[in-house]
Design a protein around this motif. Structure first.
Motif, PDB file in Angstrom:
ATOM      1  N   PRO A  33      10.192   9.322   3.976  1.00 45.41           N
ATOM      2  CA  PRO A  33       9.590   9.188   2.645  1.00 45.41           C
ATOM      3  C   PRO A  33       8.438   8.180   2.630  1.00 45.41           C
ATOM      4  O   PRO A  33       8.412   7.237   3.413  1.00 45.41           O
ATOM      5  CB  PRO A  33      10.733   8.677   1.774  1.00 45.41           C
ATOM      6  N   VAL A  34       7.526   8.416   1.692  1.00 46.47           N
ATOM      7  CA  VAL A  34       6.414   7.504   1.459  1.00 46.47           C
ATOM      8  C   VAL A  34       6.471   7.079  -0.004  1.00 46.47           C
ATOM      9  O   VAL A  34       6.511   7.931  -0.894  1.00 46.47           O
ATOM     10  CB  VAL A  34       5.048   8.183   1.734  1.00 46.47           C
ATOM     11  N   ALA A  35       6.498   5.787  -0.241  1.00 44.02           N
ATOM     12  CA  ALA A  35       6.436   5.283  -1.613  1.00 44.02           C
ATOM     13  C   ALA A  35       4.970   5.250  -2.015  1.00 44.02           C
ATOM     14  O   ALA A  35       4.139   4.642  -1.337  1.00 44.02           O
ATOM     15  CB  ALA A  35       7.036   3.888  -1.699  1.00 44.02           C
ATOM     16  N   VAL A  36       4.635   5.924  -3.099  1.00 44.50           N
ATOM     17  CA  VAL A  36       3.267   5.930  -3.606  1.00 44.50           C
ATOM     18  C   VAL A  36       3.196   4.866  -4.694  1.00 44.50           C
ATOM     19  O   VAL A  36       3.916   4.927  -5.688  1.00 44.50           O
ATOM     20  CB  VAL A  36       2.869   7.325  -4.135  1.00 44.50           C
ATOM     21  N   LEU A  37       2.328   3.890  -4.452  1.00 46.23           N
ATOM     22  CA  LEU A  37       2.266   2.722  -5.320  1.00 46.23           C
ATOM     23  C   LEU A  37       1.133   2.817  -6.331  1.00 46.23           C
ATOM     24  O   LEU A  37       0.042   3.304  -6.017  1.00 46.23           O
ATOM     25  CB  LEU A  37       2.079   1.453  -4.480  1.00 46.23           C
ATOM     26  N   ASN A  38       1.403   2.308  -7.504  1.00 45.47           N
ATOM     27  CA  ASN A  38       0.402   2.150  -8.546  1.00 45.47           C
ATOM     28  C   ASN A  38       0.493   0.693  -8.986  1.00 45.47           C
ATOM     29  O   ASN A  38       1.540   0.267  -9.497  1.00 45.47           O
ATOM     30  CB  ASN A  38       0.678   3.104  -9.713  1.00 45.47           C
ATOM     31  N   ARG A  39      -0.559  -0.065  -8.726  1.00 52.18           N
ATOM     32  CA  ARG A  39      -0.566  -1.512  -9.001  1.00 52.18           C
ATOM     33  C   ARG A  39       0.610  -2.220  -8.318  1.00 52.18           C
ATOM     34  O   ARG A  39       1.335  -3.006  -8.920  1.00 52.18           O
ATOM     35  CB  ARG A  39      -0.582  -1.780 -10.490  1.00 52.18           C
ATOM     36  N   ASN A  40       0.799  -1.868  -7.047  1.00 53.18           N
ATOM     37  CA  ASN A  40       1.823  -2.463  -6.185  1.00 53.18           C
ATOM     38  C   ASN A  40       3.259  -2.208  -6.631  1.00 53.18           C
ATOM     39  O   ASN A  40       4.172  -2.899  -6.216  1.00 53.18           O
ATOM     40  CB  ASN A  40       1.589  -3.964  -6.008  1.00 53.18           C
ATOM     41  N   GLN A  41       3.453  -1.226  -7.473  1.00 48.79           N
ATOM     42  CA  GLN A  41       4.797  -0.817  -7.896  1.00 48.79           C
ATOM     43  C   GLN A  41       4.985   0.656  -7.520  1.00 48.79           C
ATOM     44  O   GLN A  41       4.049   1.454  -7.630  1.00 48.79           O
ATOM     45  CB  GLN A  41       4.969  -0.969  -9.411  1.00 48.79           C
ATOM     46  N   PRO A  42       6.174   1.049  -7.071  1.00 48.11           N
ATOM     47  CA  PRO A  42       6.386   2.461  -6.734  1.00 48.11           C
ATOM     48  C   PRO A  42       6.273   3.345  -7.974  1.00 48.11           C
ATOM     49  O   PRO A  42       6.950   3.110  -8.974  1.00 48.11           O
ATOM     50  CB  PRO A  42       7.799   2.487  -6.151  1.00 48.11           C
TER      51      PRO A  42
END
Length: 84
Positions: A33-42
């Motif tokens: 899995p890859v965590a996709v971050l938005n503003r350093n949050q998943p």
């Protein structure tokens, strides 16, 4: 108030990087899995189709196991195969 959430994957990427080349992001993770971050949050997790299918199979197995456990103590009902 923003809640800090743990990142539940060893691989991370930004939404911008995912947009640029989604298949490269998936391939670099080698099936994990890859965590996709938005503003350093998943924001969400990206997983290969095989991993998703395995996850769905595991969930189904867990649901079926729960049904078995729930019915384990129920009274048995005898039926004839001819009645089916």
């Amino acid at each position: 108030m923003n809640t800090i959430r743990p990142i539940l994957a060893d691989n991370t990427t930004s939404i911008s990087e995912l947009k640029k080349n989604p298949m490269a992001v998936v391939n670099e993770a080698d099936g994990f899995p890859v965590a996709v971050l938005n503003r350093n949050q998943p924001a969400f997790y990206c997983i290969p189709a095989e991993a998703y299918e395995a996850l769905m199979d595991k969930l189904e197995d867990m649901e079926l196991a729960q049904i078995v456990q729930d019915r384990e103590c129920q009274e048995e009902i005898e039926i004839s195969i001819d009645d089916l």
